[in-house]
Scaffold this motif. Structure first.
Motif, PDB file in Angstrom:
ATOM      1  N   ALA A 128      33.249 -75.498 -64.803  1.00 49.00           N
ATOM      2  CA  ALA A 128      33.191 -76.717 -64.458  1.00 49.00           C
ATOM      3  C   ALA A 128      31.956 -77.385 -63.800  1.00 49.00           C
ATOM      4  O   ALA A 128      31.283 -76.674 -63.239  1.00 49.00           O
ATOM      5  CB  ALA A 128      34.452 -77.155 -63.378  1.00 49.00           C
ATOM      6  N   GLY A 129      31.419 -78.528 -64.339  1.00 46.74           N
ATOM      7  CA  GLY A 129      30.059 -78.887 -64.051  1.00 46.74           C
ATOM      8  C   GLY A 129      30.410 -79.975 -62.646  1.00 46.74           C
ATOM      9  O   GLY A 129      31.470 -80.324 -62.155  1.00 46.74           O
ATOM     10  N   ASP A 130      29.459 -80.433 -62.385  1.00 45.36           N
ATOM     11  CA  ASP A 130      29.453 -81.490 -61.197  1.00 45.36           C
ATOM     12  C   ASP A 130      30.321 -82.599 -61.241  1.00 45.36           C
ATOM     13  O   ASP A 130      30.919 -83.304 -60.630  1.00 45.36           O
ATOM     14  CB  ASP A 130      27.978 -82.012 -60.579  1.00 45.36           C
ATOM     15  CG  ASP A 130      27.390 -80.721 -60.060  1.00 45.36           C
ATOM     16  OD1 ASP A 130      27.898 -79.863 -59.663  1.00 45.36           O
ATOM     17  OD2 ASP A 130      25.897 -80.690 -60.018  1.00 45.36           O
ATOM     18  N   ASP A 131      30.325 -83.051 -62.786  1.00 44.42           N
ATOM     19  CA  ASP A 131      31.020 -84.242 -62.968  1.00 44.42           C
ATOM     20  C   ASP A 131      32.482 -84.198 -63.305  1.00 44.42           C
ATOM     21  O   ASP A 131      33.213 -85.065 -63.234  1.00 44.42           O
ATOM     22  CB  ASP A 131      30.494 -84.554 -64.541  1.00 44.42           C
ATOM     23  CG  ASP A 131      30.857 -83.818 -65.591  1.00 44.42           C
ATOM     24  OD1 ASP A 131      30.838 -82.442 -65.208  1.00 44.42           O
ATOM     25  OD2 ASP A 131      30.702 -83.937 -66.753  1.00 44.42           O
ATOM     26  N   VAL A 132      33.034 -83.004 -62.726  1.00 42.52           N
ATOM     27  CA  VAL A 132      34.543 -82.731 -62.581  1.00 42.52           C
ATOM     28  C   VAL A 132      35.029 -83.502 -61.602  1.00 42.52           C
ATOM     29  O   VAL A 132      36.372 -83.873 -61.764  1.00 42.52           O
ATOM     30  CB  VAL A 132      34.765 -81.218 -62.599  1.00 42.52           C
ATOM     31  CG1 VAL A 132      34.477 -80.645 -61.264  1.00 42.52           C
ATOM     32  CG2 VAL A 132      36.232 -81.045 -62.917  1.00 42.52           C
ATOM     33  N   THR A 133      34.406 -83.685 -60.699  1.00 37.47           N
ATOM     34  CA  THR A 133      34.871 -84.548 -59.612  1.00 37.47           C
ATOM     35  C   THR A 133      34.366 -86.169 -59.400  1.00 37.47           C
ATOM     36  O   THR A 133      34.925 -86.976 -58.607  1.00 37.47           O
ATOM     37  CB  THR A 133      34.526 -83.983 -58.028  1.00 37.47           C
ATOM     38  OG1 THR A 133      33.076 -83.824 -58.034  1.00 37.47           O
ATOM     39  CG2 THR A 133      35.037 -82.699 -57.974  1.00 37.47           C
ATOM     40  N   GLN A 134      33.596 -86.467 -60.338  1.00 41.92           N
ATOM     41  CA  GLN A 134      33.146 -87.669 -60.644  1.00 41.92           C
ATOM     42  C   GLN A 134      34.051 -88.780 -61.516  1.00 41.92           C
ATOM     43  O   GLN A 134      33.745 -89.307 -62.319  1.00 41.92           O
ATOM     44  CB  GLN A 134      31.730 -87.869 -61.491  1.00 41.92           C
ATOM     45  CG  GLN A 134      30.787 -86.935 -60.255  1.00 41.92           C
ATOM     46  CD  GLN A 134      29.460 -86.869 -61.274  1.00 41.92           C
ATOM     47  OE1 GLN A 134      28.976 -87.447 -62.252  1.00 41.92           O
ATOM     48  NE2 GLN A 134      28.544 -85.969 -60.477  1.00 41.92           N
ATOM     49  N   LEU A 135      35.235 -88.857 -60.662  1.00 44.27           N
ATOM     50  CA  LEU A 135      36.107 -89.617 -61.590  1.00 44.27           C
ATOM     51  C   LEU A 135      36.704 -91.045 -60.668  1.00 44.27           C
ATOM     52  O   LEU A 135      36.376 -90.738 -59.404  1.00 44.27           O
ATOM     53  CB  LEU A 135      37.389 -88.686 -61.671  1.00 44.27           C
ATOM     54  CG  LEU A 135      37.281 -87.707 -62.611  1.00 44.27           C
ATOM     55  CD1 LEU A 135      38.386 -86.601 -62.668  1.00 44.27           C
ATOM     56  CD2 LEU A 135      37.190 -88.176 -64.275  1.00 44.27           C
ATOM     57  N   GLU A 136      37.367 -91.965 -61.292  1.00 38.75           N
ATOM     58  CA  GLU A 136      37.671 -93.087 -60.486  1.00 38.75           C
ATOM     59  C   GLU A 136      38.648 -92.719 -59.553  1.00 38.75           C
ATOM     60  O   GLU A 136      39.534 -91.678 -59.451  1.00 38.75           O
ATOM     61  CB  GLU A 136      38.069 -94.110 -61.232  1.00 38.75           C
ATOM     62  CG  GLU A 136      39.520 -94.033 -61.895  1.00 38.75           C
ATOM     63  CD  GLU A 136      39.649 -94.941 -63.088  1.00 38.75           C
ATOM     64  OE1 GLU A 136      40.863 -95.391 -62.923  1.00 38.75           O
ATOM     65  OE2 GLU A 136      38.783 -95.483 -63.744  1.00 38.75           O
ATOM     66  N   ALA A 137      38.759 -93.587 -58.132  1.00 39.57           N
ATOM     67  CA  ALA A 137      39.473 -93.176 -57.122  1.00 39.57           C
ATOM     68  C   ALA A 137      41.164 -93.348 -57.782  1.00 39.57           C
ATOM     69  O   ALA A 137      41.406 -94.037 -58.364  1.00 39.57           O
ATOM     70  CB  ALA A 137      39.477 -94.036 -55.967  1.00 39.57           C
ATOM     71  N   GLY A 138      41.895 -92.547 -57.147  1.00 36.52           N
ATOM     72  CA  GLY A 138      43.142 -92.379 -57.812  1.00 36.52           C
ATOM     73  C   GLY A 138      43.456 -91.656 -59.031  1.00 36.52           C
ATOM     74  O   GLY A 138      44.806 -91.647 -59.266  1.00 36.52           O
ATOM     75  N   ALA A 139      42.557 -91.156 -59.740  1.00 41.76           N
ATOM     76  CA  ALA A 139      42.754 -90.541 -61.135  1.00 41.76           C
ATOM     77  C   ALA A 139      43.602 -89.155 -60.693  1.00 41.76           C
ATOM     78  O   ALA A 139      43.004 -88.524 -59.709  1.00 41.76           O
ATOM     79  CB  ALA A 139      41.485 -90.235 -61.648  1.00 41.76           C
ATOM     80  N   GLN A 140      44.443 -88.772 -61.524  1.00 42.40           N
ATOM     81  CA  GLN A 140      45.233 -87.711 -61.216  1.00 42.40           C
ATOM     82  C   GLN A 140      44.280 -86.265 -61.766  1.00 42.40           C
ATOM     83  O   GLN A 140      43.753 -86.314 -62.922  1.00 42.40           O
ATOM     84  CB  GLN A 140      46.433 -87.628 -62.318  1.00 42.40           C
ATOM     85  CG  GLN A 140      47.365 -86.409 -62.277  1.00 42.40           C
ATOM     86  CD  GLN A 140      48.750 -86.726 -62.235  1.00 42.40           C
ATOM     87  OE1 GLN A 140      49.267 -87.584 -61.430  1.00 42.40           O
ATOM     88  NE2 GLN A 140      49.671 -85.946 -63.147  1.00 42.40           N
ATOM     89  N   VAL A 141      44.136 -85.385 -60.866  1.00 40.69           N
ATOM     90  CA  VAL A 141      43.594 -84.113 -61.013  1.00 40.69           C
ATOM     91  C   VAL A 141      44.491 -82.935 -60.698  1.00 40.69           C
ATOM     92  O   VAL A 141      45.419 -82.922 -59.852  1.00 40.69           O
ATOM     93  CB  VAL A 141      42.145 -84.428 -60.188  1.00 40.69           C
ATOM     94  CG1 VAL A 141      41.448 -85.422 -60.773  1.00 40.69           C
ATOM     95  CG2 VAL A 141      42.577 -84.257 -58.544  1.00 40.69           C
ATOM     96  N   ALA A 142      44.038 -81.826 -61.165  1.00 39.77           N
ATOM     97  CA  ALA A 142      44.638 -80.508 -60.770  1.00 39.77           C
ATOM     98  C   ALA A 142      43.861 -79.861 -59.562  1.00 39.77           C
ATOM     99  O   ALA A 142      44.315 -78.656 -59.344  1.00 39.77           O
ATOM    100  CB  ALA A 142      44.590 -79.593 -62.205  1.00 39.77           C
TER     101      ALA A 142
END
Length: 329
Positions: A128-142
């Protein structure tokens, strides 16, 4: 008289000149039709009406429609789009707004899985790169963090069962080097399948005005995905537990449950209909979306898709209405 003769001679010469060019352009389709061809050819049907015999042979493994079919059978809001496709008889049983270009939300991940399966091995290790957490607020993640490592098999399970947006990012980066290149592969595959009303801009389905598909295109894409054994296996699972590794070598367990409430046991399909699996999609812009693979009492397969319903309850109610149109043998 001479002018007319010259015109006829010119027309014949033009046709003779064009024949080798047409043969070259169509060389991809010069071989006999095979059930093993990976690409759907709905797009060819639209542009080759003058070769109807050849077009029909390419369409024989697809359900084809030119517009609404049996639309009065279900009372749906005008904004909702839905389709029901009989995969055995290659017949569209229901279609409403199936060529409307709509946001697909996480149904996008069906194409993400196809491209990943085409271009990687399931034991490939992803980082995983740094962009793995650069998602919009509330996006479903594992809960995948930068530096975490996991296999493609693990990422695909998280992608399709739990609709994990971070898994989609890791897959895109690992397969193509970056999201933009991966999206290019997604769009190339869509064109190959004849999904001409589709354009992707990301691998997860988070909202973008230029990210859209149609219910019919989703049928084409999902129909292709069902050719992959691992895809069929994953979408039928109720839950998934796995261990990934962090950047320091430590272990972290991830447990997820299916977003598909048929599999979770919270929604029951109509009598004699078995839901094998599918993919959900929900955003404020897309509404509530669902595509399913189901079987009747004799095991005959169907694909059903619902898009742009206003709530989860409405989505499952609409889907059950669609499945209720299936006439068991």
């Amino acid at each position: 008289m001479k002018k007319n003769a010259l015109r006829r001679i010119g027309a014949v010469s033009c046709v003779i000149f064009m024949l080798p060019l047409l043969a070259g352009c169509g060389s991809r389709f010069s071989e006999p039709f095979s059930d093993n061809y990976a690409d759907s050819t709905f797009g060819i049907i639209e542009t080759a009406q003058d070769t109807a015999g050849r077009a029909d042979s390419f369409a024989e493994n697809l359900c084809v429609t030119e517009g609404d079919v049996n639309a009065d059978a279900i009372d749906l809001p005008s904004t909702v789009a839905a389709g029901l496709f009989d995969c055995t008889n290659k017949e569209t049983l229901y279609a409403k707004n199936v060529f409307a270009q709509l946001y697909p939300a996480s149904m996008t991940k069906v194409m993400t899985a196809i491209v990943a399966l085409d271009n990687s091995s399931t034991d490939q290790v992803l980082t995983a790169g740094d962009d793995v957490t650069q998602l919009e607020a509330g996006a479903q993640v594992a809960g995948i963090e930068p530096g975490d490592t996991l296999t493609m098999d693990q990422a695909l399970h998280l992608l399709l069962i739990y609709s994990a947006n971070d898994a989609a990012v890791v897959i895109a980066d690992s397969v193509a080097g970056n999201s933009e290149a991966f999206v290019g592969m997604m769009n190339d595959k869509a064109k190959e399948l004849g999904a001409t009303g589709t354009n992707f801009v990301n691998s997860n389905g988070l909202t973008d005005e230029n990210h859209y598909t149609t219910p019919y295109d989703m049928y084409l894409i999902f129909n292709e995905a069902m050719n992959y054994e691992l895809f069929r296996e994953i979408i039928s699972q109720q839950s998934y537990s796995t261990v990934i590794h962090d950047s320091s070598g430590g272990d972290r367990t991830i447990n997820v449950s299916a977003t598909n409430q048929y599999l979770a046991g919270n929604i029951q399909a109509p009598t004699s209909i078995t839901v094998v699996g599918g993919k959900t999609g929900t955003t404020s812009a897309a509404g509530h979306c669902l595509i399913l693979y189901a079987r009747d009492s004799s095991g005959n397969p169907y694909i059903a898709v619902v898009m742009r319903t206003e709530s989860a309850d409405a989505m499952y109610s609409t889907m059950n209405s669609l499945l209720g149109l299936i006439k068991n043998p």
